[in-house]
Design a protein around this motif. Sequence first.
Motif, PDB file in Angstrom:
ATOM      1  N   TYR A 221       0.791  -1.133   0.024  1.00  0.00           N
ATOM      2  CA  TYR A 221       0.011   0.230   0.126  1.00  0.00           C
ATOM      3  C   TYR A 221       0.782   1.356   0.100  1.00  0.00           C
ATOM      4  N   PRO A 222       0.598   2.269  -0.822  1.00  0.00           N
ATOM      5  CA  PRO A 222       1.335   3.604  -0.906  1.00  0.00           C
ATOM      6  C   PRO A 222       1.790   4.018   0.569  1.00  0.00           C
ATOM      7  N   GLY A 223       2.919   4.291   0.863  1.00  0.00           N
ATOM      8  CA  GLY A 223       3.291   5.020   2.107  1.00  0.00           C
ATOM      9  C   GLY A 223       3.542   3.903   3.509  1.00  0.00           C
ATOM     10  N   ILE A 224       2.946   2.651   3.107  1.00  0.00           N
ATOM     11  CA  ILE A 224       3.526   1.713   4.111  1.00  0.00           C
ATOM     12  C   ILE A 224       4.850   0.950   3.543  1.00  0.00           C
ATOM     13  N   PRO A 225       5.719   0.706   4.575  1.00  0.00           N
ATOM     14  CA  PRO A 225       7.233   0.413   4.182  1.00  0.00           C
ATOM     15  C   PRO A 225       6.866  -1.104   4.015  1.00  0.00           C
ATOM     16  N   GLY A 226       7.934  -1.678   3.250  1.00  0.00           N
ATOM     17  CA  GLY A 226       8.003  -3.191   2.977  1.00  0.00           C
ATOM     18  C   GLY A 226       8.398  -3.787   4.198  1.00  0.00           C
ATOM     19  N   PRO A 227       8.456  -5.168   4.365  1.00  0.00           N
ATOM     20  CA  PRO A 227       8.974  -5.790   5.492  1.00  0.00           C
ATOM     21  C   PRO A 227      10.495  -6.230   5.186  1.00  0.00           C
ATOM     22  N   ARG A 228      11.074  -6.299   6.306  1.00  0.00           N
ATOM     23  CA  ARG A 228      12.340  -6.377   6.401  1.00  0.00           C
ATOM     24  C   ARG A 228      12.765  -7.810   7.122  1.00  0.00           C
TER      25      ARG A 228
END
Length: 219
Positions: A18-25
């Motif tokens: 989703y735009p603005g939500i950082p991806g998982p690390r």
Amino acid sequence: MTRLVELSHRITEGMLTYPGIPGPRLGAHLTREASREVYAPGTEFHIGSIELVANTGTYLDTPYHRYPDGPDLSGVPLEAIADLPGVVVRAEGLRSVGRDRFAGCDVRGRAVLVQTGWDRHFGTEDYFHGHPYLEAGAAEWLVAQGAALVGIDTLNIDDTPPHGERPAHTLLLGAGIPIVEHMTGLAALPDTGFRFHATPPMVAGMGTFPVRAYAVVDG
């Protein structure tokens, strides 16, 4: 004989949901190499770690996501999110899905999964723009007809205009109906004749979390 159908997106390092939500690390609390110093010769283990925002991949919205007094991940009963009879509503090619699309559908006590085909854009910039969504009137109808859960294969079950209104979330979660967003693979399901499962871990104080959504198809 039954078959299983995968309905979830794979979670990978850095993926954008989703735009603005950082991806998982993704990382490792204990690597295989380090574990060799702890265990007997020839014995090794990997203990992974992950940092993610709860709205990542295919995920469940509980009422707590919208309402502070609603049940959270640990409060939603299994009966509300697992082993539900399912029905697929076909809405491919539509920008907005109205109540007329559900005409003749028996949704009471069922997981209602809306197939728009938008999942084909997942992982691309196109996924974030102009996605299909459920109209408020359709959400009202699903509440009145007693749907048990509603899922959709798009960015959001609501339209996502700048002013931030979310009528489908408000109506469905207000009625205690969980939502599963960012689904995939709904084209592989029959219209009826399957059982639906979408269970997250029992995390207290959280309203959303990724799920391994799947269907068990009869015969």
